[in-house]
Scaffold this active site. Sequence first.
Site, PDB file in Angstrom:
ATOM      1  N   SER A  30       0.856  -1.184   0.000  1.00  0.00           N
ATOM      2  CA  SER A  30       0.000   0.000   0.000  1.00  0.00           C
ATOM      3  C   SER A  30       0.894   1.236   0.000  1.00  0.00           C
ATOM      4  O   SER A  30       2.115   1.116   0.065  1.00  0.00           O
ATOM      5  CB  SER A  30      -0.898   0.003   1.233  1.00  0.00           C
ATOM      6  OG  SER A  30      -0.097   0.282   2.355  1.00  0.00           O
ATOM      7  N   LYS A  31       0.250   2.381  -0.013  1.00  0.00           N
ATOM      8  CA  LYS A  31       0.995   3.641  -0.100  1.00  0.00           C
ATOM      9  C   LYS A  31       2.040   3.776   0.996  1.00  0.00           C
ATOM     10  O   LYS A  31       3.072   4.403   0.824  1.00  0.00           O
ATOM     11  CB  LYS A  31       0.027   4.816  -0.013  1.00  0.00           C
ATOM     12  CG  LYS A  31      -0.768   4.929  -1.292  1.00  0.00           C
ATOM     13  CD  LYS A  31      -1.507   6.242  -1.379  1.00  0.00           C
ATOM     14  CE  LYS A  31      -2.285   6.264  -2.664  1.00  0.00           C
ATOM     15  NZ  LYS A  31      -3.690   6.543  -2.488  1.00  0.00           N
ATOM     16  N   ARG A  32       1.734   3.174   2.126  1.00  0.00           N
ATOM     17  CA  ARG A  32       2.648   3.244   3.260  1.00  0.00           C
ATOM     18  C   ARG A  32       4.008   2.610   2.929  1.00  0.00           C
ATOM     19  O   ARG A  32       5.014   2.909   3.548  1.00  0.00           O
ATOM     20  CB  ARG A  32       1.865   2.549   4.359  1.00  0.00           C
ATOM     21  CG  ARG A  32       2.376   2.057   5.551  1.00  0.00           C
ATOM     22  CD  ARG A  32       1.126   1.703   6.417  1.00  0.00           C
ATOM     23  NE  ARG A  32       0.633   0.378   6.065  1.00  0.00           N
ATOM     24  CZ  ARG A  32       1.263  -0.727   6.397  1.00  0.00           C
ATOM     25  NH1 ARG A  32       2.390  -0.685   7.060  1.00  0.00           N
ATOM     26  NH2 ARG A  32       0.748  -1.889   6.061  1.00  0.00           N
TER      27      ARG A  32
END
Length: 489
Positions: A253-255
Site C-alpha cells: 500500500s501507499k505506506r
Amino acid sequence: MLPVRVRFAPSPTGPFHIGGARSALFNWLFARHHGGKFIVRVEDTDLERSTRESEENILAALKWLGMDWDEGIQVGGPNGPYRQTERLDIYREYIERLLQNGCAYQCYCTEEELAEEREALLRRGEMPRYLGRCRSLSPEECSRMEAGGRLPVIRFRVPEDKVINIKDIVRGDVSFECNGIGDFIILKSDGIPTYNFAVVVDDHLMSISHVIRAEEHLPNTPRQVLIYEALDWAPPEFAHVSLILGKDRSKMSKRHGATAVEQYQDRGYLPEALDNFLALLGWSPGGEQEILSIEELKQQFSLEKVAKSPAVFDVDKLNWLNGHYIRQSSLERITDLAIPYLEKAGYISTPLSPEKREWVEMVVDSVREYLVCMEEVTDHVHLFFVNKVDIEGDEARDILTGTQVPAVLVAMQKKFAASGELTRTGVKGILKEIGKELGIKGKQLFMPVRVALTGSTHGPDLSQVVVILGKDKVVSRLEKVLQGFSETN
Ligand code: GLU
C-alpha cells in the site's frame, strides 16, 4: 493449445497501480512469448468512479512501459468496441438469453429489504448473501412490482449444492461451493452490467484463451464459470497471480512507498528497469539471473514459473536495477531524461545550444554512476552551477588547513591559468607534475584541489570536474580559496 489471446482489462478508477502493471506485463509477455495477441479492454462499468483521465493515464503508462497491444481501445479490431460502456446492447442480448433459459431472473428487492436480510444473516452468524426472495416471481407479480414503480435488477440463479472446480495454472485445483455464493446481480437497474457478467461476455466474444489476473479475482471466478456454463460457453484457462506484499509482508500500500506507475515515471525510473522488476514480482526464470532485457523476458516467460506464494515489493532491488539501466544507457538518452529535472531546478533553460548541450552531457556523465533515479541528478550537479563554493563540513574544512595546501593550490592555479584548453588527460598530467615538483601525491595532492573546487570531499572524478568547470571557473575558484587564506593570516 488454442491460439493465445490474452487481455488486460483495467478499470479506469484511479492511478495505475503497480499491481495492475504487473498483470498487464504478465499478459503481454505471455502473448509475445507464444506469438499470440494482446488485447486491451477498458472496464468502465463503475460509472461513478471511472474517468477518461484515468483511462488515458493507464494507456499512456502501458505505452511507456513498452507494452503494445494488437487489438483493443485506441487501436481497434474485429471485436470492438473495447470500452464496456459502449457495449451495453451486446450485454443486453445475453441477459435476455439467461432470462429465457431460466438462469437469471428479475429481482425487485429494495435497498432496505436487502439490508434487513443481510443483518438477519449476520446476526445468525451466516455469510451475508441474497436468499432468493424474487427467485420465483410470476410474470404477473413482476408486472405488479413495476406498476408500483420498482425497477428490477437481474440476478443470476446460482444452482444449489453444486461445486465449481477450477484448474488454475498458478494455484492448482481450487473448489468453491455454490451454496455460499447467493444469487448475484448481473445487470443493475440502470441497465449497466456488473463486472462478473460483462467480463464473461467480453472474454468469450473476444476469444480470450487465458485469463491472467490478480489473485484477488479468484473469488469472482466461480461466478464467472457459472455464467459460462449457463451460456453454454467453454471458459478460458485461468491463472491467478499472487498478491504483492510490502517488505513487512502486509499487502502493498501507499505506506510502503509509491504504488502508482506514474510516480515512478515522474521520479525518473526507466521503463526497462520497471519491466524487469515487475516481471520478477512473482515470476522467476529459474537460476540466478536478475537482469533481464525485454527480449529475454519475452523469450523466457512462462506461467508455469509463476510462484504461488506472494511476491514482495523490494524497492532496493528496483533501485539497484534502475541504477544498472541508467549506467548502461547511452549518454544521449540519459541526458535527454536529465534535462527536464535540471530545467525544473533552474539550472538550465531549454532549448540548449549545441555547445551547451555538449556541456550538459559532460555534467550528466560525471554524476550518472551515483543515480538511483533520474530525479536525483539535481542533488549531484550543484557544484557545476553555483557562483560561490561553500565548504561543506568539518572534514572538508580540515583538509584546507594542511601545511602544504597553499603551495599546492598556488601551483595548480598557475599551471591551469597557463594551459590551453583543458582535457582530462591534460588535467591528470598537470596534477602529476605538481605532485612531483612538491614531492606529494595521492589524497594530499587531490583533496585540497577537490575541496577548493567543489566544497566537498567527494563527488565526480577530479579531472572530469576540472574539465566541466572550465579554465576560468577553476582558476577563479582556486583564487577565492587562496584569498581566504591571505585574509585569515
Ligand atoms: N477490471 C478488472 C480489474 O481492473 C479486471 C479483472 C480481470 O482481469 O478480470 O481488476
